[in-house]
Design an enzyme around this catalytic site. Structure first.
Site, PDB file in Angstrom:
ATOM      1  N   ASP A 282       0.855  -1.192   0.000  1.00 40.60           N
ATOM      2  CA  ASP A 282       0.000   0.000   0.000  1.00 40.60           C
ATOM      3  C   ASP A 282       0.884   1.231   0.000  1.00 40.60           C
ATOM      4  O   ASP A 282       2.122   1.121   0.020  1.00 40.60           O
ATOM      5  CB  ASP A 282      -0.962   0.010   1.206  1.00 40.60           C
TER       6      ASP A 282
ATOM      7  N   HIS B 112     -12.623  -0.980  -7.817  1.00 42.20           N
ATOM      8  CA  HIS B 112     -13.805  -0.106  -7.932  1.00 42.20           C
ATOM      9  C   HIS B 112     -13.442   1.358  -7.696  1.00 42.20           C
ATOM     10  O   HIS B 112     -14.224   2.256  -8.017  1.00 42.20           O
ATOM     11  CB  HIS B 112     -14.900  -0.560  -6.962  1.00 42.20           C
TER      12      HIS B 112
END
Length: 359
Positions: free
Chosen positions: A225, A263
């Protein structure tokens, strides 16, 4: 004429309901901030308003205001009310003393519950980000992302510059991670045994990959991340945290795991990410596992349908991303170099598991 008037009245009711729908979210935020569900849960029984108020921090709350809030939350089935006579069970002439208890809905507002949505309630109603919704019509006319138009930076940049929001966002992602992983592990846990290494792309503070590695200690877990995200990540046995950019490079592993990541992005950006995923896995045996919402726009009995569509608009406002139909997922994966995929709805869940293979 009478039927037409009835339809107009019903239409008026529906518009008023939608008009004040924002109040529902504010009520949930109020309940979480006051810790009402936590107080009732901690005591293990329904409680009167005065009993609830006695456990709230000083100064003493306004009982009348608390009652009106609880009355509407009962109406919304968030809490349940029962009236117990002050004089006891047989006090026929006693004034009823209302008690408030938890429902299956308010159990999700208990902060220390095994599964909780309380951090998500607070994050979605963060005061500094709510104004972006007022820019939706402008975004429709001009294009672009409302969040960036209002705050001058994208969501990730805003989190990097605002530690309070970053912590709240990470907490919200952890709580949804628990919900997602419970569904995944219930139906797919055997699938992880085939991998020697697994990289969780966009894995936040590493909760998901840590849970997988805990169940399968032979798996080498990698959590990727942004640097400011992994900087706050706790240490987990068997998990390596990597601060980096999934658009630039993804650590090599037998498989890539991504939960509710694509998404966030446009089709073009998703294809870039998927191409990096393909580079990171073995050509013949590698795979990508996605946990994502799959929209079903046709008429069906999907209980999650409205929520999925609201999430789609939320992605439009916050990130310029989108929720996708099965056909859109298949097309997107093919564009990223994954010619075959299996899509399996997760039982009693908002999400589906998508297994994608390059060959």
């Amino acid at each position: 004429m009478e039927m037409e008037e009835e339809r107009l009245v019903q239409g008026q009711i529906e518009i008023f309901q939608q008009l004040f729908a924002f109040a529902d979210s504010m009520l949930l935020k109020c309940a979480v901030e006051l810790g009402i569900a936590d107080i009732i849960h901690r005591n293990g029984r329904p409680m009167t308003l005065h009993q609830i108020a006695a456990e709230l921090p000083a100064p003493s709350p306004d009982i009348s205001s608390l009652f009106r809030i609880m009355r509407l939350l009962v109406r919304k089935h968030v809490f349940v009310r029962r009236d117990r006579p002050i004089g006891g069970e047989n006090g026929a002439n006693s004034n009823p003393q209302p008690e408030f208890g938890l429902t299956s809905a308010s159990r999700w507002l208990v902060r220390d519950g095994e599964l909780s949505l309380a951090p998500m309630v607070l994050m979605q109603n963060y005061p500094s980000t709510l104004p972006v919704w007022h820019c939706l019509s402008r975004s429709v006319k001009e294009g672009g992302v409302a969040f960036e138009k209002v705050l001058g930076v994208d969501l990730w940049g805003y989190g990097a510059a605002n530690p309070e929001f970053n912590q709240l966002f990470n907490s919200a992602m952890v709580c949804t991670c628990k919900i997602i992983m419970k569904a995944v592990m219930a139906e797919y846990d055997h699938g992880f045994s085939r991998f020697g290494s697994l990289v969780d792309v966009g894995g936040g503070t590493g909760k998901a990959i840590a849970e997988i590695v805990k169940s399968y200690p032979h798996v080498k877990g990698i959590n990727l991340d942004l640097p400011h995200v992994v900087a706050t990540a706790p240490r987990y046995q068997g998990v390596t945290h990597v601060g980096g950019d999934m658009f630039e490079e993804i650590p090599k592993a037998d498989a890539v795991f991504m939960k509710w990541i694509l998404h966030n992005w446009s089709d073009e950006d998703c294809i870039k990410i998927l191409k990096q995923c393909k580079k990171a896995i073995p050509e013949n045996t590698g795979m990508v596992m996605l946990v994502e919402v799959v929209l079903q726009c046709e008429a069906n009995e999907d209980a999650w349908k409205d929520i999925k569509m609201v999430l789609d608009v939320t992605m439009l406002v916050y990130l310029g991303g989108k929720e996708r139909t099965e056909a859109e997922w298949r097309k997107l994966l093919k564009g990223g170099g994954f010619n075959h995929c299996n899509i399996t709805p997760l039982h009693n869940s908002l999400f589906s598991l998508i297994e994608a293979f390059p060959n």
